[in-house]
Scaffold this motif. Structure first.
Motif: not given
Length: 224
Positions: A20-24
């Motif tokens: 999500h939003d480039g974050k894992v």
């Protein structure tokens, strides 16, 4: 930025991961026989901690096998239930590929022989090579006696072994530069592979999600 959810219950490990939003973010536990009770609470906790609702998830990835019959069915049941309710597509990912991707992430291995103990004196076997950060299958996945396991024809260079199937030891007569026989699939690596598939437009509708056992005698009833 896409929001993708990944889950896996095909082996002793139960894990979930969220992009999500480039974050894992992820949660991983080795909990044999507790997957059915733990999976949904793990998903709910992961989403809550990330401040994400299920409605924001654009697609759901899952380990489609090979692995434990019951474990694979649990994953597909949960994925189909969520995907139908949300009207979202799904991304099936091979558990042997997930192992190879984990070996790349943790050991830097670019050629991986993945092996999952299939019981009944057999292993689930697949060989993978890294292409632009993605572990891709070379040849075919199979279920076979340990003695028959082999690297792809004409292969060269170092091969790393990953997975519980390597517990058969010297019965697997394959030359490996290193190995991790305790490695289990992790949803983080499943998510990585799912991103590649998502970007290629390979998502499918939920009712097309099928388990892959490789062993026909488990997957289909014998003709009377």
């Amino acid at each position: 930025m896409s929001t993708l959810l990944a889950l896996d219950t095909a082996t002793e490990a139960c894990s979930v991961a969220l992009l999500h939003d480039g974050k894992v973010t992820s949660h991983y536990e080795v909990i044999p026989r507790l997957h059915a009770q733990k999976l949904l609470p793990m998903i709910q906790e992961l989403l809550a901690n990330a401040g994400v609702t299920l409605q924001q998830v654009e697609a759901i990835a899952f380990g489609r096998g090979p692995g434990a019959f019951t474990g694979v069915r649990i994953a597909i049941g949960v994925v189909q239930g969520l995907a139908f309710a949300l009207e979202r597509p799904v991304l099936p990912v091979s558990n042997l590929a997930v192992l190879a991707q984990r070996a790349l992430r943790e050991h830097g291995a670019t050629q991986v022989a993945s092996a999952i103990d299939a019981r009944m004196d057999e292993v689930y076997w697949g060989c993978y090579q890294e292409v632009a950060g993605e572990m891709r299958l070379v040849g075919a996945e199979a279920v076979l006696p340990p003695e028959v396991a082999a690297l792809p024809e004409g292969s060269s260079g170092d091969w790393f072994g990953a997975g519980t199937g390597l517990g058969y030891g010297e019965r697997i007569a394959v030359e490996l530069s290193g190995q991790d026989a305790g490695m289990l699939p992790h949803a983080v690596d499943l998510l990585t592979l799912a991103q590649f598939a998502w970007e290629r437009g390979e998502a499918i509708v939920a009712d097309q999600a099928q388990p892959v056992y490789l062993r026909d005698k488990v997957a289909t009833p014998k003709a009377r």
